[in-house]
Write an enzyme that holds these catalytic residues in place. Structure first.
Site, PDB file in Angstrom:
ATOM      1  N   ASP A 181       0.822  -1.205   0.000  1.00 52.56           N
ATOM      2  CA  ASP A 181       0.000   0.000   0.000  1.00 52.56           C
ATOM      3  C   ASP A 181       0.864   1.267   0.000  1.00 52.56           C
ATOM      4  O   ASP A 181       2.086   1.208  -0.128  1.00 52.56           O
ATOM      5  CB  ASP A 181      -0.948  -0.043   1.198  1.00 52.56           C
ATOM      6  CG  ASP A 181      -2.313   0.550   0.891  1.00 52.56           C
ATOM      7  OD1 ASP A 181      -2.421   1.382  -0.011  1.00 52.56           O
ATOM      8  OD2 ASP A 181      -3.296   0.164   1.576  1.00 52.56           O
ATOM      9  N   GLU A 214      -0.582   1.988  -5.126  1.00 52.72           N
ATOM     10  CA  GLU A 214      -0.369   3.414  -4.852  1.00 52.72           C
ATOM     11  C   GLU A 214      -1.471   4.281  -5.449  1.00 52.72           C
ATOM     12  O   GLU A 214      -1.297   5.488  -5.602  1.00 52.72           O
ATOM     13  CB  GLU A 214       1.040   3.849  -5.288  1.00 52.72           C
ATOM     14  CG  GLU A 214       1.367   3.750  -6.751  1.00 52.72           C
ATOM     15  CD  GLU A 214       0.975   4.990  -7.527  1.00 52.72           C
ATOM     16  OE1 GLU A 214       1.661   6.003  -7.459  1.00 52.72           O
ATOM     17  OE2 GLU A 214      -0.057   4.931  -8.228  1.00 52.72           O
ATOM     18  N   TRP A 215      -2.613   3.645  -5.775  1.00 47.59           N
ATOM     19  CA  TRP A 215      -3.875   4.313  -6.110  1.00 47.59           C
ATOM     20  C   TRP A 215      -3.836   5.090  -7.420  1.00 47.59           C
ATOM     21  O   TRP A 215      -4.689   5.941  -7.658  1.00 47.59           O
ATOM     22  CB  TRP A 215      -4.343   5.228  -4.979  1.00 47.59           C
ATOM     23  CG  TRP A 215      -4.063   4.729  -3.611  1.00 47.59           C
ATOM     24  CD1 TRP A 215      -4.240   3.454  -3.146  1.00 47.59           C
ATOM     25  CD2 TRP A 215      -3.525   5.472  -2.511  1.00 47.59           C
ATOM     26  NE1 TRP A 215      -3.865   3.362  -1.832  1.00 47.59           N
ATOM     27  CE2 TRP A 215      -3.418   4.583  -1.414  1.00 47.59           C
ATOM     28  CE3 TRP A 215      -3.148   6.803  -2.339  1.00 47.59           C
ATOM     29  CZ2 TRP A 215      -2.936   4.989  -0.179  1.00 47.59           C
ATOM     30  CZ3 TRP A 215      -2.666   7.204  -1.103  1.00 47.59           C
ATOM     31  CH2 TRP A 215      -2.559   6.302  -0.041  1.00 47.59           C
ATOM     32  N   GLU A 217      -1.761   7.364  -8.231  1.00 50.06           N
ATOM     33  CA  GLU A 217      -1.380   8.758  -8.000  1.00 50.06           C
ATOM     34  C   GLU A 217      -0.217   9.210  -8.878  1.00 50.06           C
ATOM     35  O   GLU A 217      -0.139  10.364  -9.284  1.00 50.06           O
ATOM     36  CB  GLU A 217      -1.012   8.957  -6.531  1.00 50.06           C
ATOM     37  CG  GLU A 217      -2.211   8.943  -5.603  1.00 50.06           C
ATOM     38  CD  GLU A 217      -1.866   9.464  -4.223  1.00 50.06           C
ATOM     39  OE1 GLU A 217      -0.679   9.448  -3.859  1.00 50.06           O
ATOM     40  OE2 GLU A 217      -2.795   9.885  -3.515  1.00 50.06           O
ATOM     41  N   ASP A 236      -9.759   3.568  -3.818  1.00 52.10           N
ATOM     42  CA  ASP A 236     -10.490   2.385  -3.359  1.00 52.10           C
ATOM     43  C   ASP A 236     -11.886   2.309  -3.967  1.00 52.10           C
ATOM     44  O   ASP A 236     -12.593   3.312  -4.073  1.00 52.10           O
ATOM     45  CB  ASP A 236     -10.637   2.417  -1.834  1.00 52.10           C
ATOM     46  CG  ASP A 236      -9.336   2.120  -1.124  1.00 52.10           C
ATOM     47  OD1 ASP A 236      -8.332   1.880  -1.800  1.00 52.10           O
ATOM     48  OD2 ASP A 236      -9.339   2.138   0.124  1.00 52.10           O
TER      49      ASP A 236
END
Length: 678
Positions: A181, A214-215, A217, A236
């Site tokens: 994460d 890491e979404w 980003e 998420d």
């Protein structure tokens, strides 16, 4: 990315001293340790690009979406999921990873700097659980963060500065998969942090699938293929239509980055968690498979019903996801929420998803050639949810229910004539019905096949008490290629029928030239509506035809709040408070019936103050499929903006909020002082 009730908002927290330390160490090419790490082993040879793992998208389970950090996440649950994988045939369907998410560890490392399992959740330790999962012929995954702490509000130890010792510990436990994460990352460069863990995993010598979380980003699709096996492309997901739809739209354009061993990851599956309909869950599963996404079950299978297992264990849809060619599907068209997405398969066939984003049934079409197949006399076409094969002369078309997906596998197959012709069932006219009044609908049954359909009949049925009468013939002796049986119907909902959505079903029966009997059905939804009152009033006081929201429900006269119904606050934009309106979260769409009787919609719009400085959104007003007003991107720093739209003659008005183009992060939007003139 978004605020979660049981997980802290996923942003880095860095003070002045930490910033200086990070800058100095980054300049030297080092990571920022939380505490001193044990000495790293001698540098291993630089790993080659790709570790040879996850040559098809990983399939398995992760507990986060169903349990978060609640007490029910424990050793018994993990073992129970492994048992169900075997007992329910999920292992045979291809699911193999049973993955632990956050909250498995104790809050502090031990005196040797090692991680320890939470003794309440995992009294026998992680290795014992791993051994059990392995005994079932399955694999196990674990979670940590590329930061000083994980994302849980308790602040469990992360791996930043401990990469080599943690990786070795995971390997010693028998871990097969790592989800890494992005919380509390101290501002250290993402590529550097994730590369360090890649090297640490490689140094263990154990094959461990590496999931970078890491979404999206830092646009990992541009660089993570040389580091990990999969990378999150979005924030998420949550168990709602709006969230799933938003994430799908963000992931679809990234097809070029995916391939064997390197996958775009639009987050885990919500199938079976209860926040969507089965139709929406089938769309979720279909589109994740067409996008060659990891299929990680996010529901507690110990509580799942047969419909959930039926979706998750659809071998034909799974085969789309697991195709060895490893191509992610690409968008052919998406006009008006009618999506066509095509995926090339190793055997030369194409899978075509006809996906309906809208709140009413839509005809969606393409051709076999447009999907990438060579020109041919005819093609075989397999419906992967109906498990039925047809022939088509080249048209690929279906009337798709609201929020539904028709998933078809098409091939230029010489044996096409062995299958009955495909027919398309269609509905013309608006399925909006005022109680006590007769509405006119027209249905069509069209032969898409190269061979004729014979002894064709059509039937339209509605709820008990409704009158459905045919006003023209309901049968035809034969339909050659491209010809249609057209039937006019009179549909009447009884006086006093409550506003809402009701099911209609169109059924066609016919025979192939060989005499094979075929029965095909398409569900439609009729909406019982009430004409808006004359004059001017608040639109939030009228019943909604449909509503889709990115997070939580659409709220009436309060802000979105973000979670449960009724958790919002007074609508507030730039300090100004409004008594009436709608509170939504991007991506959002709310529809109202206006019955061609209204002329204007006005509102004060903006980002609600409840999320501080966060949020970027854009507002749109649509009248019967035409955009009639829009704003530019609005931020929390802006006061309420006036918005007006001419909706003269529209039967349906649709209010849309998009995320401003930067992904959905705290995008709480207010349609304040929302009025309509009729």
């Amino acid at each position: 990315m978004r605020h979660l009730p049981t997980r802290t908002t996923r942003t880095s927290h860095r003070g002045v001293i930490g910033a200086l330390l990070a800058g100095l160490l980054c300049a030297a090419g080092a990571t920022v340790p939380a505490v001193a790490d044990s000495p790293a082993p001698a540098p291993a040879p630089a790993p080659r690009a790709g570790n040879g793992l996850a040559l098809t998208p990983p399939m398995g389970f992760n507990n986060w979406n169903s349990t978060h950090c609640r007490a029910e996440f424990n050793e018994a649950m993990v073992k129970g999921i492994a048992d169900i994988f075997v007992e329910k045939g999920l292992k045979d369907a291809g699911y193999q990873y049973v993955n632990l998410d956050d909250c498995w560890a104790k809050p502090q490392r031990n005196a040797d700097g090692k991680l320890e399992a939470d003794p309440q959740r995992f009294p026998n330790g992680i290795k014992s659980v791993a051994d059990y999962v392995h005994s079932k012929g399955l694999k196990i995954g674990i979670y940590t963060s590329a930061g000083t702490k994980t994302c849980d509000s308790v602040g469990l130890p992360g791996a930043l500065g401990h990469e080599y010792s943690d990786a070795q510990q995971f390997a010693d436990w028998g871990i097969d998969y790592l989800k890494y994460d992005n919380c509390n990352n101290q501002g250290v460069d993402a590529k550097q942090r994730y590369t360090t863990m890649r090297d640490a995993l490689a140094a263990t010598g154990r094959p461990i699938v590496y999931s970078i979380c890491e979404w999206g980003e830092n646009k990992p699709w541009e660089w993570a293929g040389e580091i990990g096996n999969l990378w999150r492309t979005t924030g998420d997901i949550n168990d709602s239509w709006g969230s799933m739809l938003s994430i799908m739209k963000q992931n679809l354009p990234l097809a070029a980055a995916a391939g064997p061993g390197r996958w775009n990851d639009p987050d885990m599956l919500e199938v079976g968690n209860g926040g969507m309909t089965d139709t929406e869950y089938r769309t979720h599963f279909s589109m994740w498979s067409v996008m060659a996404a990891p299929l990680l079950i996010g529901s507690d299978l110990r509580k799942a019903g047969p419909d959930t297992f039926e979706i998750l264990a659809n071998h034909e849809v799974i085969a789309v996801d697991q195709d060895p060619l490893g191509k992610q599907g690409t968008v052919l068209s998406s006009i008006g929420g009618r999506w066509v997405v095509a995926k090339e398969m190793q055997d030369g066939s194409r899978v075509v998803a006809l996906f309906n984003e809208t709140g009413s049934a839509q005809r969606i079409s393409t051709t076999a050639e447009a999907a990438g197949l060579p020109k041919a006399t005819a093609y075989t076409m397999r419906d992967l949810w109906e498990h039925t094969t047809y022939n088509t002369a080249g048209s690929v078309s279906a009337t798709v229910p609201a929020h539904g997906t028709v998933l078809l596998r098409i091939a230029a197959d010489r044996k096409w004539a062995a299958h009955p012709p495909a027919v398309e069932l269609g509905l013309n006219g608006s399925p909006l019905v005022e109680a006590g009044r007769t509405a006119a609908l027209t249905t069509t049954v069209t032969d898409l096949g190269r061979t004729p359909a014979t002894k064709v009949s059509a039937a339209l049925t509605g709820p008990s008490g409704w009158q459905v009468k045919a006003a023209s013939p309901t049968g035809s002796p034969a339909l050659p290629t491209g010809r249609a049986l057209t039937t006019r119907w009179q549909v009447t909902a009884p006086a006093g029928t409550a506003t809402g959505t009701y099911d209609l079903t169109l059924t066609a029966q016919y025979r192939s030239p060989a005499g094979t009997r075929v029965r095909s059905t398409v569900p439609f939804q009729a909406h019982v509506v009430v004409a808006p009152p004359a004059g001017a009033g608040y639109l939030s006081d009228l019943p909604q035809l449909s509503a889709a929201n990115g997070w939580g429900p659409v709220e009436k006269d309060t802000s979105n709040g973000e979670s449960k119904a009724g958790d919002g606050n007074p609508l507030t934009i730039g300090g100004a408070v409004f008594a009436k309106g709608l509170g939504v979260h991007a991506d959002s769409a709310v529809e109202f019936y206006t019955g061609e009787a209204c002329s204007a919609v006005t509102a004060q719009v903006g980002v609600d103050d409840e999320k501080g400085a966060k949020g970027t959104v854009a507002f749109e007003v649509w009248a019967d499929g035409t955009k009639v007003a829009s704003t530019g991107v609005l931020t929390n720093a802006m006061p309420a903006q006036p918005l007006s739209a001419d909706v003269s003659g529209a039967q349906v008005v649709r209010l849309v909020v998009t995320d401003g183009g930067d992904g959905t992060d705290s995008d709480h939007a207010d349609w304040a002082d929302l009025r309509i003139t009729c």
